[in-house]
Design a protein around this motif. Structure first.
Motif, PDB file in Angstrom:
ATOM      1  N   GLY A 112      25.510  81.712-101.437  1.00  0.00           N
ATOM      2  CA  GLY A 112      26.164  82.986-101.203  1.00  0.00           C
ATOM      3  C   GLY A 112      26.455  83.708-102.507  1.00  0.00           C
ATOM      4  O   GLY A 112      25.941  83.335-103.579  1.00  0.00           O
ATOM      5  N   ASP A 113      27.286  84.731-102.399  1.00  0.00           N
ATOM      6  CA  ASP A 113      27.642  85.538-103.566  1.00  0.00           C
ATOM      7  C   ASP A 113      29.045  85.254-104.074  1.00  0.00           C
ATOM      8  O   ASP A 113      29.335  85.442-105.245  1.00  0.00           O
ATOM      9  N   VAL A 114      29.939  84.823-103.169  1.00  0.00           N
ATOM     10  CA  VAL A 114      31.313  84.522-103.586  1.00  0.00           C
ATOM     11  C   VAL A 114      31.899  83.500-102.625  1.00  0.00           C
ATOM     12  O   VAL A 114      31.598  83.498-101.425  1.00  0.00           O
ATOM     13  N   VAL A 115      32.712  82.600-103.168  1.00  0.00           N
ATOM     14  CA  VAL A 115      33.418  81.591-102.373  1.00  0.00           C
ATOM     15  C   VAL A 115      34.915  81.800-102.571  1.00  0.00           C
ATOM     16  O   VAL A 115      35.406  81.812-103.704  1.00  0.00           O
ATOM     17  N   VAL A 116      35.646  81.965-101.459  1.00  0.00           N
ATOM     18  CA  VAL A 116      37.082  82.214-101.501  1.00  0.00           C
ATOM     19  C   VAL A 116      37.811  81.002-100.925  1.00  0.00           C
ATOM     20  O   VAL A 116      37.595  80.640 -99.768  1.00  0.00           O
ATOM     21  N   ALA A 117      38.646  80.376-101.736  1.00  0.00           N
ATOM     22  CA  ALA A 117      39.493  79.279-101.272  1.00  0.00           C
ATOM     23  C   ALA A 117      40.934  79.759-101.265  1.00  0.00           C
ATOM     24  O   ALA A 117      41.319  80.624-102.047  1.00  0.00           O
ATOM     25  N   THR A 118      41.752  79.191-100.376  1.00  0.00           N
ATOM     26  CA  THR A 118      43.144  79.627-100.340  1.00  0.00           C
ATOM     27  C   THR A 118      44.096  78.459-100.589  1.00  0.00           C
ATOM     28  O   THR A 118      44.649  78.347-101.669  1.00  0.00           O
ATOM     29  N   TYR A 119      44.293  77.544 -99.648  1.00  0.00           N
ATOM     30  CA  TYR A 119      45.231  76.445 -99.877  1.00  0.00           C
ATOM     31  C   TYR A 119      44.800  75.643-101.102  1.00  0.00           C
ATOM     32  O   TYR A 119      43.609  75.486-101.369  1.00  0.00           O
ATOM     33  N   TRP A 120      45.779  75.117-101.843  1.00  0.00           N
ATOM     34  CA  TRP A 120      45.493  74.548-103.158  1.00  0.00           C
ATOM     35  C   TRP A 120      44.466  73.417-103.122  1.00  0.00           C
ATOM     36  O   TRP A 120      43.674  73.266-104.058  1.00  0.00           O
ATOM     37  N   THR A 121      44.455  72.639-102.030  1.00  0.00           N
ATOM     38  CA  THR A 121      43.488  71.537-101.975  1.00  0.00           C
ATOM     39  C   THR A 121      42.054  72.057-101.875  1.00  0.00           C
ATOM     40  O   THR A 121      41.123  71.425-102.398  1.00  0.00           O
ATOM     41  N   THR A 122      41.850  73.172-101.203  1.00  0.00           N
ATOM     42  CA  THR A 122      40.502  73.737-101.123  1.00  0.00           C
ATOM     43  C   THR A 122      40.119  74.406-102.434  1.00  0.00           C
ATOM     44  O   THR A 122      38.946  74.416-102.805  1.00  0.00           O
ATOM     45  N   ALA A 123      41.107  74.958-103.144  1.00  0.00           N
ATOM     46  CA  ALA A 123      40.816  75.625-104.415  1.00  0.00           C
ATOM     47  C   ALA A 123      40.345  74.650-105.484  1.00  0.00           C
ATOM     48  O   ALA A 123      39.727  75.060-106.486  1.00  0.00           O
ATOM     49  N   ARG A 124      40.595  73.353-105.285  1.00  0.00           N
ATOM     50  CA  ARG A 124      40.094  72.361-106.249  1.00  0.00           C
ATOM     51  C   ARG A 124      38.574  72.321-106.291  1.00  0.00           C
ATOM     52  O   ARG A 124      37.985  71.840-107.262  1.00  0.00           O
ATOM     53  N   LEU A 125      37.910  72.822-105.238  1.00  0.00           N
ATOM     54  CA  LEU A 125      36.450  72.817-105.197  1.00  0.00           C
ATOM     55  C   LEU A 125      35.844  73.932-106.042  1.00  0.00           C
ATOM     56  O   LEU A 125      34.670  73.860-106.411  1.00  0.00           O
ATOM     57  N   LEU A 126      36.599  74.970-106.331  1.00  0.00           N
ATOM     58  CA  LEU A 126      36.016  76.171-106.941  1.00  0.00           C
ATOM     59  C   LEU A 126      35.348  75.912-108.293  1.00  0.00           C
ATOM     60  O   LEU A 126      34.262  76.447-108.554  1.00  0.00           O
ATOM     61  N   PRO A 127      35.930  75.115-109.185  1.00  0.00           N
ATOM     62  CA  PRO A 127      35.248  74.874-110.463  1.00  0.00           C
ATOM     63  C   PRO A 127      33.961  74.054-110.321  1.00  0.00           C
ATOM     64  O   PRO A 127      33.190  73.949-111.283  1.00  0.00           O
ATOM     65  N   LEU A 128      33.736  73.467-109.135  1.00  0.00           N
ATOM     66  CA  LEU A 128      32.579  72.588-108.929  1.00  0.00           C
ATOM     67  C   LEU A 128      31.389  73.303-108.303  1.00  0.00           C
ATOM     68  O   LEU A 128      30.357  72.677-108.047  1.00  0.00           O
ATOM     69  N   LEU A 129      31.506  74.602-108.062  1.00  0.00           N
ATOM     70  CA  LEU A 129      30.442  75.330-107.365  1.00  0.00           C
ATOM     71  C   LEU A 129      29.171  75.411-108.207  1.00  0.00           C
ATOM     72  O   LEU A 129      29.230  75.560-109.440  1.00  0.00           O
ATOM     73  N   ALA A 130      28.040  75.336-107.532  1.00  0.00           N
ATOM     74  CA  ALA A 130      26.756  75.609-108.182  1.00  0.00           C
ATOM     75  C   ALA A 130      26.547  77.124-108.230  1.00  0.00           C
ATOM     76  O   ALA A 130      27.085  77.859-107.397  1.00  0.00           O
ATOM     77  N   PRO A 131      25.772  77.628-109.201  1.00  0.00           N
ATOM     78  CA  PRO A 131      25.587  79.080-109.321  1.00  0.00           C
ATOM     79  C   PRO A 131      25.084  79.739-108.043  1.00  0.00           C
ATOM     80  O   PRO A 131      25.494  80.860-107.711  1.00  0.00           O
ATOM     81  N   GLU A 132      24.219  79.040-107.300  1.00  0.00           N
ATOM     82  CA  GLU A 132      23.654  79.663-106.103  1.00  0.00           C
ATOM     83  C   GLU A 132      24.662  79.771-104.951  1.00  0.00           C
ATOM     84  O   GLU A 132      24.405  80.461-103.949  1.00  0.00           O
ATOM     85  N   GLN A 133      25.797  79.107-105.089  1.00  0.00           N
ATOM     86  CA  GLN A 133      26.811  79.205-104.029  1.00  0.00           C
ATOM     87  C   GLN A 133      27.716  80.417-104.214  1.00  0.00           C
ATOM     88  O   GLN A 133      28.414  80.808-103.280  1.00  0.00           O
ATOM     89  N   GLY A 134      27.714  81.001-105.383  1.00  0.00           N
ATOM     90  CA  GLY A 134      28.467  82.219-105.608  1.00  0.00           C
ATOM     91  C   GLY A 134      29.622  82.053-106.570  1.00  0.00           C
ATOM     92  O   GLY A 134      29.934  80.956-107.029  1.00  0.00           O
ATOM     93  N   ARG A 135      30.253  83.166-106.861  1.00  0.00           N
ATOM     94  CA  ARG A 135      31.393  83.189-107.776  1.00  0.00           C
ATOM     95  C   ARG A 135      32.641  82.654-107.076  1.00  0.00           C
ATOM     96  O   ARG A 135      32.839  82.889-105.890  1.00  0.00           O
TER      97      ARG A 135
END
Length: 374
Positions: A112-135
């Protein structure tokens, strides 16, 4: 191509947006509602939206509930209509892709183009995203330390080098206090659905009545609210309390208080706010404060604690009465003042209606979409 044309084309470009939620919530939740509101409204603008939920994990310390919840989640996910049809407390646009995974893992998220996490446990995934998954983008809806064994873990997630959208100025200041640069935080306040949250027609006398959101969690301050209303009842024996919540009736509520298990916002509006002269919020901390805003929109005078989020739109003596967190005497005094003084209550209601009228989900969606752009 002119610069104006390039900007216009970029603003209308279709985006692939992924939201991450920690569970599939069968009961109403303000934080989940915000995600679903944006999913619906961004989809209506032509964007491709996926909402990924993690399967409920109770743990083997409660084996029967563990297995029952897993089976129910799988059943919901696989039935015709999928998760959208089984989210009974809020309608979901059929074009929104609602999915469930056994365990949240950055590798399992779609491209995708962007990944939005909200609760803190889901936000832990954000630094682990691959470029093709989005910002990555962290939608901060509260300071989520309740029930967390080590709050420093929450702080570490909030400090991560990921762009953030806060739903209130209060949360933006909290992030700044944690060391997050101001330039990494956008503030996008929540809206209201005014087709649901509005005064009754006609709006007649509401009597000696108070609405409250009751819950078993300590953050809602229900025990203090009960203590305050017991004191109000000593002065006004005909007091009627319209308590509501998503849970079974909390044990802290005395028998003389009414309680409605509200499974969607419409029930809350019709059975509690609209039937009450005053709404009392005793929360210890709020990232935003939907019930207070909803009560204002329904023409109910508000008494609330200074709990953070509501202070973005509540002004003491102008559109509400504010008291300190945990101050049962202050709550009782403010409620008594409004129940006894119809003119003061009327002024707060009129100002509250103007405040609530400024909360618009379409405007919020415009601002949120702007925050999604790089």
């Amino acid at each position: 191509m002119s610069a104006i044309t390039v900007v216009a084309a970029w603003n209308t470009a279709v985006m692939r947006i992924t939201f991450i939620l920690p569970v599939f919530s069968r009961l109403p939740s303000g934080g989940f509602r915000v995600v679903y509101e944006y999913a619906n409204r961004l989809t209506a603008r032509g964007h491709r939206v996926t909402v990924v939920h993690e399967q409920w994990y109770e743990g083997w310390h409660r084996p029967l509930k563990h297995l029952r919840e897993i089976a129910r989640d799988r059943w919901h996910d696989r039935r015709p209509g999928g998760l959208a049809d089984w989210l009974r407390w809020m309608p979901i646009d059929p074009a929104v892709r609602m999915t469930m995974v056994t365990k949240l893992d950055a590798r399992e998220l779609p491209e995708g183009d962007v990944v939005v996490a909200t609760y803190w446990t889901t936000a832990r995934l954000l630094p682990l995203l691959a470029p093709e998954q989005g910002r990555p983008l962290h939608l901060v809806q509260g300071y989520e330390v309740w029930g967390v064994d080590d709050p420093t873990e929450v702080d570490a997630v909030l400090r991560s080098d990921v762009p953030k959208v806060a739903v209130s100025g209060y949360l933006a200041c909290l992030l700044e206090d944690l060391g997050v640069p101001r330039g990494r935080v956008s503030v996008v306040r929540n809206g209201l659905d005014h087709s649901v949250y509005r005064p009754p027609t006609p709006d007649g006398p509401r009597g000696t009545s108070v609405s409250v959101l009751a819950g078993s969690g300590p953050q809602k301050g229900t025990a203090t609210v009960v203590a305050a209303l017991e004191r109000v009842r000593e002065q006004l024996p005909d007091l009627r309390v319209n308590a509501f919540g998503a849970e079974k009736r909390p044990s802290v509520l005395p028998g003389w208080m009414g309680y409605s298990r509200a499974r969607n916002g419409r029930e809350q509006a019709s059975r509690a706010y609209r039937a009450s002269a005053v709404h009392l919020c005793g929360s210890v901390q709020e990232g935003w404060g939907f019930p207070v805003a909803e009560a204002m929109a329904c023409g109910t005078a508000v008494v609330t604690t200074r709990n953070g989020g509501v202070e973005d739109f509540c002004a003491d003596g102008r559109n509400s009465l504010l008291v300190d967190v945990g101050d049962a005497d202050g709550m009782a005094g403010a409620v008594l003042r409004l129940l006894r003084d119809g003119e003061s209550r009327r002024r707060l209601v009129e100002s509250g209606l103007r405040t609530a009228a400024s909360m618009d989900w379409e405007e919020s969606a415009d601002s949120f979409l702007a925050a999604l752009r790089p």
